[in-house]
Structures are given as C-alpha cells and as structure tokens.
Design an enzyme around this catalytic site. Structure first.
Site, short mmCIF file in Angstrom:
data_model
loop_
_atom_site.label_atom_id
_atom_site.label_comp_id
_atom_site.label_asym_id
_atom_site.label_seq_id
_atom_site.Cartn_x
_atom_site.Cartn_y
_atom_site.Cartn_z
N GLU A 102 0.83 -1.21 0.00
CA GLU A 102 0.00 0.00 0.00
C GLU A 102 0.87 1.26 0.00
O GLU A 102 0.59 2.22 -0.72
CB GLU A 102 -0.92 -0.01 1.22
CG GLU A 102 -1.70 1.27 1.44
CD GLU A 102 -1.69 1.70 2.89
OE1 GLU A 102 -1.39 2.88 3.15
OE2 GLU A 102 -1.97 0.86 3.77
N GLU A 134 5.08 4.14 11.51
CA GLU A 134 3.64 3.98 11.75
C GLU A 134 3.40 2.96 12.87
O GLU A 134 2.55 3.16 13.74
CB GLU A 134 2.97 3.52 10.46
CG GLU A 134 1.47 3.52 10.50
CD GLU A 134 0.85 3.23 9.15
OE1 GLU A 134 -0.32 2.86 9.12
OE2 GLU A 134 1.54 3.39 8.13
N LEU A 173 -20.76 0.12 28.03
CA LEU A 173 -20.78 -1.22 27.43
C LEU A 173 -20.99 -1.07 25.93
O LEU A 173 -21.80 -0.26 25.48
CB LEU A 173 -21.91 -2.05 28.05
CG LEU A 173 -22.16 -3.48 27.54
CD1 LEU A 173 -22.79 -4.32 28.67
CD2 LEU A 173 -23.06 -3.54 26.32
N VAL A 174 -20.24 -1.84 25.14
CA VAL A 174 -20.48 -1.93 23.70
C VAL A 174 -20.56 -3.40 23.32
O VAL A 174 -19.89 -4.25 23.93
CB VAL A 174 -19.39 -1.23 22.86
CG1 VAL A 174 -19.41 0.26 23.07
CG2 VAL A 174 -18.01 -1.79 23.17
N GLY A 199 -21.24 -6.20 19.79
CA GLY A 199 -21.45 -6.37 18.35
C GLY A 199 -20.41 -7.27 17.73
O GLY A 199 -19.45 -7.69 18.38
N LYS A 249 -23.88 18.00 5.05
CA LYS A 249 -24.92 17.63 6.00
C LYS A 249 -25.48 18.88 6.67
O LYS A 249 -24.78 19.87 6.84
CB LYS A 249 -24.35 16.71 7.09
CG LYS A 249 -23.77 15.41 6.55
CD LYS A 249 -23.27 14.54 7.68
CE LYS A 249 -22.68 13.23 7.14
NZ LYS A 249 -22.21 12.34 8.23
N LEU A 250 -26.75 18.79 7.05
CA LEU A 250 -27.37 19.90 7.75
C LEU A 250 -26.59 20.25 9.01
O LEU A 250 -26.36 21.41 9.32
CB LEU A 250 -28.82 19.54 8.08
CG LEU A 250 -29.66 20.63 8.75
CD1 LEU A 250 -31.06 20.68 8.16
CD2 LEU A 250 -29.76 20.42 10.26
#
Length: 1015
Positions: free
Chosen positions: A102, A180, A350-351, A353, A890-891
């Site tokens: 990359e 990096e 808490l998350v 998924g 975006k608004l």
C-alpha cells in the site's frame, strides 16, 4: 452501545496517511484484450427515495466491478478503489507485506514516473488522498476539485496498471511503515487487538501481525537472503487482480461520460482470476475456549472483553441477525444489561457487536469499562451478561423488535444526509466486493427479512464454553508471565475453573433484566415545513434582549425533517480556578450519565443530544429529527434545573475523571506538543496537573453548592437551524429562559460580565522555546508556531495561501524524503481571534534536530516562491478557493459552520464566499512579502514559539541549534539549516505570560443592531 450498523466489520485499519510518495520499477503486462465497452451494465441500483443522484453499475471486461455516481451539485469529485485482499494474505514469514505494498504503490508509475506527481496534482487542485490496509481488503481513495476528476483519475488508475515500485524507495518506505508501527505500539486498542490474535490459533491467518515493522520487512528478510522488493512484486503479481477490485467514482459528469472515462482508464488492469481468500475454520480453537487472559495496559484503564466465535453472517445481510442481538445486548435503557451493571457500581459503559472477523468466520464481542469496584467483580459481571443472554434465549426473537429496527434503518436511509464524496466512495468501493451491485447502497443498512431461526443459532453460540475472556488492568502489573511479541504487552493466559464454568452454565434469570420498551422517539412527523417568505439567507437574530441572543435560519438546502438547536450557556463561575473547572466537568458527566437511560432510545431513533463543559460554561447540542426535539429539550431543562447527585455514580465518575487526567501523560508526544503550545499562548489555561491537584476539593457537598451557583447567573446564546420556523425558535428560547428563571432563579449578566479569553502577544523578532520531558515515550516531538497576529480578511487569506503552497512539499521533504517520522504536518492554527502557522513533527530524532529541519524547510520557502511561475501560483489559489467554496454535505455540518462564527463572536456567516473573493486579489508578490515579514528568519514581524517534547531516552536536549554542527552531519542533498537567533528558554509558564501583553478581541464583522429579523 452497539457497533455501528452500516459497516461490514469492526476493523482495525492502518496505513492512513496524509499524502504519499515513493517510486518503483515493475510494469505488469497490459491486458491485450482491452476494450472500452463494459461486460455488463447495471442500471437498477436501489437507492433512497430522496437521493437525486444517478447511479450505474458496471462489470468491465476484466471483471473489475464499478459504481458510477453522477451528482451535478457536487463540489468535489472523488474515487476509491478497494482491492479485496489484506494483511491476512501476507506470507507467514513476511508480516506487513500487504501494508508495505500500500505504501509503495503510490510512488510513481510508468506514465507518471515522478514519485510526487499524484500527490502534487491532488494538492494543487483542492484535493486529498489516503489509503489503508485492513485484514481482508486494502483501500485507496482521493478527492479533487470537480473539474479535475479526469486528470486525477488518470494518475490514480496508473497505480493499478503500471506501478514502478522503484527500488530506491524501498528503504524509505520500510522506515515509514516502521514509524507507523511505533506510533501505535503504546496504543491499548492496538495492543488488545494483537493480543487476541496472538492467543488464537498460531497457524490461522487471524494470528498475523498486519502492520509490519523494520524487523519483519528489513532485518529478518535480509537475514534469510530475501529481497523484500522481490517479495513485494510477487505479492502484487499474485493478488492485485482486476476481478477482486471494486471501484467507485463520483463526479458532475453524466453517467455516460463517467463510464467512458472509467472504461478507458481501468480496462488495462489485468484480470488474474484471483479467488478471494475465505477461511472455514475459526481462529478460536476448542483449546482456546473457556480461557481468561489478563494483561497490563499502558494507560490506567480497566476493560473486560468477552469474545464468542460465531459463523460469518454476511449472507444474511437482509436480516442482520447479529444487529438484532447487538441491539439488545448493547441497549442502555431501563432494564438493560448496562443499567443493571451500572446500578451495581461495576461498569461505566458497554459496547456489543460483531468484531474483527473475515470471510468465513466472525466474533460477537461484549466490552465493558470496569470501575474500581468492578475489577473485583469480573466473574459476577460475566454471570449477569450470561443471565441477559439466557433471557434473550428464553424470550425468543420478537417480531416487534425486528420491525422497529427495520423501520429505524429505513428512516435513516431515506432521510440520510449526504456524505463527503471521498467518504461515500470509500464506503461504496468496499461494499462492491461484498454485495450484489443492485444492493451496494442498501445491503449494509437495510433490514428486509426477519430470520428468527438465525438469531437463535447465534444466541446458542454465546455460551460459557464458547468464549474467551480478556481483562485489562494495571493491577496485573508484576502478575503476568508472558510478553506479546510485537507490542510487548505483558499477559497471562489461564483456563477457567470448572466450578465457575458450571455456575455460569446454570445462570439463573435475573429479575432486574428485561427487554427494552417500545421506542417512543421514532419520528412520525416527517414533513418539511413550508418555507417562510422572508427566510434569511444567513442566520439572523430573532431575539437579543440582553439576556439571550437567538440566531435563526430555516433550512432551504437540505430539505430534511431535521433540525439543529445549539446553545451556549456562559457563566462567570465556570473557569474561576481548576477546582471550579473540575466541578463543572463533573456536573456535566453526572448529568449525561443520569439521563442516559432516557435519551438512549432517542439516539437509536435519530435524535441526539450532548451537553459539553467549556471554558465559558456549558454547550448543549440537540440534532436529528425535529419531531421529538421539544420533548427532549423539556426533559433536559427539567433535569438540569432540578439535578440530584447520585453519590455512588459521583464516586465512580470522579475516579474515571481522575484517571483521564493521569492518562494524558501517556498520550503521544505530538499531542503534548500541541497542548503545551496552546497553554503557553492562552491568557488563562488550567493544566491537567493543576486540575489533578485540585481533585481533593471535588466532593458531593461542594458540587451541590456549585450547581445552583452555576445556574444563578447566565448569558445564553443559541442557534436554531433546520426544519424550524421563526416561531419554533422563539418557543425554544421561551422554554429555556422560562425554565431557568422559574426553577433556578437565574439572573442574567451585564455585557461587562461577559469576558472572553485572549491570547498573549509575542514580540516581533522574538523566539521562545519550552521543553517538557515525556515520561513514557521514547520518541520526541516538536511544534513550531509562527505568530501572524490578529485575524483580518487580508492576512487570513494570505496565511491560507501560504499554508496551501507549503503543505504538500513540507510533507514530501520531511516525511517522504528525510523519513523523520510518521507524523509530519503543517497548517493554520486559529484561536481567540488570533492566528499563526504551525509545523509539527514526531520522530525518534531529538527535538532540536527536528526544529532545525523545520527551519531548513522554512528558509527554503523563499526559493520555492521565487521559482514558482504564475500558472502554478494560480493553481494554488484556485485550489484554495475550491476548498473554501465547498458546501457542507450535511445539515449538521452547516449548523456547525454557523455555530463557529457565533462562538467566535465574529458572525461572518458568509466567510467562505468573502474570503474566496479576497483570494482572487492576492498576487505572488503579496505572498512573498507576507513570507518575508512573518517567516523569513530576518523578518520584521517574525515571532516564534517552539515546544519540545523530549523522548525519555534523551538525557541532554539543548535549547539552541548548533547550525554548523547540524549541517556538517547532514546527508548530501538535504536542505541546510540557516543561522538562527538564540531562543529564550521558558522555565516558568506563568511568568512567561505575565511578562507579555495580550491581543485585543475583534469587533463583530456585522452590526448586530442590523442583524435582527423584523416582525
């Protein structure tokens, strides 16, 4: 909280960079069957009913998949190409090769051999470029002024047909990859992710170290007789194939014009008929399950993560069973898992998924932030998590919950704001490789088919015998027996006791846990209000009575049933001293914590609020669907004026705040350099240390006294923008001011009581340096700030033109050619009506060396300007004008732009157009004079402030640069550092500021008395 729907994976990306440069030499064979006609055209692209853009899908003859978007109103054109291969395809003995590819890809092609040709073209035409490498795909993208799409796309396309991979760039880009990696070594997020990989099947692709470093890409290959460039060419030749590439392009051109452009440029990419890798086996083996991994983080954080291997659910994208489950486990309302754990005093957030999977396998994760008490109740917390999962199994999938999620997703899609073109095409190019072309826009968002059986299948995977446990805490320091190879994380891995597993298997139902209530915040009124006849083209005052100022504008651009209501509550008690600053912070934290169960459903339904503590007091932001905003505002006002402190939550959140102050010491050096530069230039700025030292006075009793005092005297300024009328705005003001008067007996401030912060003024001809040792990081950073002075129209645009001219070459010289480090930046810095030009570098070099390299470049600017012809100069001016005139997508973005003018008290609402017009009048001689005044080392108005953050390994760091010695040690061809005046060392920040004058505040750009809308 739920991991966001709309993304294929919760992924760990790296490789994102501001610009690129490097060259290579290998041109792959052209596809001799090239034709400019696509193999297949797909016209029926599913899109939102409110989306006016035109779409067309293509399958080129080489099987590259393409999504074209024609948008006659777009300010920027953009393109993104996603290669469906990532670091999981690295050779086992060459970690980081995909990432290295990359980096190398952007540095010259056969048609455009100059390594900075692409980045220079993009920069000169108001664009930006970036790339990242993920586990299973690599993405390249750019944006550019809309009229320059063809030139940019031509240069971009060459990277995928004939890159050079110049051997002379290899060592430099290996160092860039290493820089990096070093930037991320002390990031707990990166460390946790790698630790999970390291404690899974070592023979699985999931266990690979994806970033790479100088060991994996240089010393180890050389030790085995490998040439990393040769290996790169093999990797590229094997995997970079047109049939696993997805391209997305947006421009003002018609679909036919875009199709012609794309087929002509990308048909030469070779189709090698690569099969996209897929992995049937999970990296979590049976022997990896029911294990507990404890580890020591860098920062003082405490996390518990449960990870369950689950099937790859991609083929069920129309039903999204993982989102149904994540929604319930991650819910934050009354009766939720989080609610119960917070009531116990064990967690803060808490998350939940799916996270980190790839083709063929995935994981379901639950992550919580532990309190000081919670770290002692990890097993109890896991028990409650399993109790909630048991509740979901016994209750079974609910059709009404699926329907609610389906309806919210459909609303979100139908009334979605536009995204920045570069963001949009980046997302779509990735989606192209996953979804049928017709569903590239909808596949990641909409839920169309309920699949209760698949929900049950996934829930059956969430068991004690099928999970890994990770616990992070500094309490484990000295109690571990292993060290992860790449990031140096200290950890131990141990099986979970059978007796504990048995208790978890037989987890009883918990009576405090239940499914969420029906979401009453889902909007039903979605009409756009009729535009008033005298609607202003910019915000205007509808009220200014000395107590409050109300700015209003009804939206006539986005035409969505949404609105933004922003409020600034100015209090003279907010920033009196560090103690008052701490009390305000704690009040805001406690307030948001207390309102969370109520507001969470609103957030899910597309209505969000945020209360923020500021130097001047508090800011309240409400944004989203306008339908229920008044209900939300009334609840906020009632709560804020009758707030009761929960002593348990106070203890928990105070400890969390204390750790956040302590953890600043671990932040990256470049963060520290910017922070101290701001502190030094601000009239008053309480430091992290001063706030920390004041914490003993932060008590419940003191906070109870502070809150009514805070609300007793206020000045309120607000903005109402969107699907609102003037009467709506006045109703908002009446609700706010009426509640404050009635419930808090609020008195309002005199104009002389409203005092805004100012900056110190550095004397012309001065040079100061401030030094600070970093206690945790080996690398150093330098922040060089050249003061320009008070903002005014003429010097605003001169500074912007200068920043535009130097941005790309500064990066190219110091980052690409000199390889000083991953963080190299230059740009404008504005604060408190003043402005300046800053240069920022983070590196393993010493700060005085970095300052010398910055000064060498600044000295070189004079030559750059002298050699620049008018054509190139005009390109920079036009690029800057294009950036200025780019309209918000975006608004809320438009509202934020208006709000910035309000907070600055300048009220230049048409700033972009005004400054763009002023740019047209700027000449090259104007810029040269500006440089000679402010940046030239002998300039009459030059004033410099430098901050050194010294890596902990450096014992001696001089404050002055020995230019003769510095230049004598430079490699041939590097810019020489000029002789500089000695810098004055700042030893006492307070004394430094006391000895300097203050800049005044600017007068408003407009006459406020003339800014009111007539009744």
């Amino acid at each position: 909280m739920v991991f966001a729907i709309g993304f294929r994976r919760f992924s760990w990306e790296f490789g994102k960079r501001a610009n690129f440069s490097t060259r290579y030499l290998v041109c792959q064979m052209m596809d001799m069957t090239k034709t400019e006609f696509p193999k297949r055209v797909i016209q029926s692209i599913e899109k939102s009913k409110n989306d006016k853009r035109e779409y067309r899908g293509l399958i080129l003859q080489n099987h590259m998949k393409v999504m074209l978007i024609s948008d006659p109103d777009t300010d920027k054109a953009a393109a993104s190409l996603d290669v469906n291969v990532g670091f999981e395809s690295d050779p086992h003995d060459l970690p980081g090769l995909a990432h290295f590819c990359e980096h190398m890809l952007f540095l010259g092609t056969e048609k455009y051999p100059k390594e900075d040709e692409y980045s220079k073209f993009i920069s000169q035409h108001a664009g930006s470029s970036n790339a990242y490498t993920d586990c299973d795909h690599t993405n390249y993208h750019f944006d550019v002024g809309h009229e320059h799409l063809e030139g940019a796309l031509d240069r971009f396309s060459q990277f995928f047909t004939c890159p050079l991979f110049d051997a002379s760039c290899v060592d430099r880009e290996v160092k860039a990859v290493n820089s990096e990696h070093e930037k991320n070594v002390m990031s707990d997020a990166w460390r946790l992710q790698m630790l999970d990989r390291a404690t899974s099947d070592p023979d699985h692709v999931y266990a690979k170290f994806g970033t790479g470093n100088i060991e994996t890409l240089d010393s180890c290959p050389k030790g085995k007789g490998q040439n990393v460039r040769d290996e790169l060419l093999k990797f590229h030749s094997r995997y970079y194939s047109a049939n696993i590439m997805g391209l997305s392009v947006i421009g003002r051109e018609s679909l036919d014009e875009l199709e012609k452009m794309v087929t002509g440029m990308f048909s030469e990419a070779v189709n090698k008929e690569v099969q996209v890798p897929s992995y049937d086996a999970s990296p979590y083996r049976k022997e990896d399950m029911a294990k507990r991994c404890i580890s020591v983080p860098v920062k003082d954080i405490r996390l518990l993560v449960l990870s369950f291997p689950i099937p790859d659910l991609f083929n069920y994208y129309d039903s999204k069973p993982e989102h149904y489950i994540s929604h319930l486990i991650g819910h934050e309302g009354c009766g939720s898992l989080l609610s119960e754990l917070k009531n116990k005093g064990w967690v803060n957030w808490l998350v939940a998924g799916p996270s980190g999977g790839s083709r063929g396998f995935d994981f379901m994760s639950i992550q919580v932030d532990l309190t000081a008490t919670g770290i002692d109740h990890v097993d109890d917390i896991i028990m409650i998590m399993l109790q909630y999962i048991k509740l979901l199994r016994e209750e079974g999938p609910k059709e009404w919950i699926f329907n609610e999620l389906r309806d919210v997703a459909a609303l979100s899609f139908d009334f979605k704001d536009k995204e920045k073109p570069i963001t949009y095409v980046t997302k779509l190019s990735s989606n192209i490789n996953w979804y049928p072309m017709e569903k590239v826009l909808t596949g990641s968002v909409l839920m169309k088919e309920n699949n209760p059986e698949m929900i049950k299948t996934v829930l059956d995977k969430l068991t004690p015998d099928n999970m890994k446990i990770a616990v992070l805490s500094q309490a484990y320091k000295g109690k571990t027996d292993k060290t992860e190879k790449w990031y140096g994380t200290e950890y131990s891995l141990m099986p979970i006791e059978n007796s504990l597993l048995e208790r978890w298997r037989n987890a009883p139902l918990n009576q405090n846990l239940r499914l969420p209530d029906i979401n009453e915040f889902i909007p039903t009124k979605l009409d756009v209000k009729e535009l008033s006849e005298n609607n202003p083209d910019r915000p205007r005052l509808v009220k200014n009575d000395g107590y409050s100022m109300v700015w209003f504008r009804q939206d006539d651009t986005f035409k969505l049933p949404k609105a933004c209501v922003f409020m600034d509550f100015y209090s003279p008690f907010a920033y009196v001293d560090p103690h008052h600053c701490n009390m305000l912070h704690m009040f805001v934290d406690l307030f948001e914590d207390a309102l969370n169960e109520y507001s969470y459903n609103a957030t899910i339904a597309g209505l969000a609020y945020e209360l923020e503590n500021t130097r001047n007091g508090m800011m309240l932001y409400i944004s989203g669907y306008e339908d229920r905003q008044a209900v939300m505002l009334d609840k906020i006002l009632a709560k804020i004026t009758d707030f009761k402190i929960d002593p348990q939550r106070f203890t928990v959140l105070k400890e969390l705040y204390q750790r956040s102050l302590q953890n600043f010491a671990v932040e990256q050096p470049y963060h520290h350099s910017m922070y101290y530069s701001t502190v030094l230039r601000s009239e008053v700025a309480w430091t992290k240390r001063e706030k920390y030292d004041a914490l003993p006075k932060l008590t419940v009793d003191n906070l109870n006294k502070f809150i009514p005092m805070l609300l007793s005297q206020l000045h309120v300024e607000m903005l109402c923008f969107g699907n609102l009328t003037k009467d709506d705005a006045l109703k908002v003001e009446n609700a706010v001011m009426g509640t404050l008067r009635k419930k808090s007996s609020t008195r309002f401030l005199l104009p002389s009581q409203i005092v805004h912060p100012r900056n110190v003024e550095l004397p012309h001809g001065s040079a100061y340096v401030y030094k600070q040792k970093h206690e945790f990081r080996e690398i150093s950073a330098v922040h060089v700030f050249f003061q320009i002075g008070m903002q005014n129209l003429r010097e605003n645009v001169l500074l912007d033109v200068m920043a535009q001219i130097i941005s790309e070459p500064f990066f190219n010289v110091l980052r690409t050619k000199e390889q000083l480090g991953y963080i190299v930046h230059s740009g404008v810095k504005c604060s408190n009506d003043t402005q300046g030009l800053r240069f920022l570098v983070q590196s393993d070099k010493s700060p005085e060396y970095l300052e010398a390299r910055v000064e060498a470049y600044v000295d070189h600017i004079s030559e750059t300007l002298a050699d620049m012809d008018i054509t190139e100069f005009d390109k920079h001016k036009n690029a800057l004008k294009t950036k200025k005139l780019e309209k918000p997508k975006k608004l809320k973005s438009q509202a934020v732009r208006y709000w910035g003018e309000i907070l600055s008290k300048q009220y230049m609402f048409g700033r972009e157009e005004i400054e763009a017009e002023e740019i047209s009048a700027i000449t090259k001689d104007d810029v040269i004079k500006f440089y000679n005044d402010y940046l030239n080392r002998k300039g009459a108005k030059r004033a410099k402030l430098t901050t050194y953050i010294i890596g902990k390994h450096i014992d001696d760091c001089p404050s002055e640069i020995d230019t003769a010695k510095h230049n004598s040690l430079l490699q041939e061809g590097l810019l020489q550092c000029p002789e500089l005046q000695p810098s004055v060392l700042i030893e006492d920040i307070s004394k430094f500021k006391c000895d300097l004058p203050l800049f005044p505040r600017l007068e408003p750009y407009i006459d406020l008395s003339q800014a009111t809308i007539a009744d």
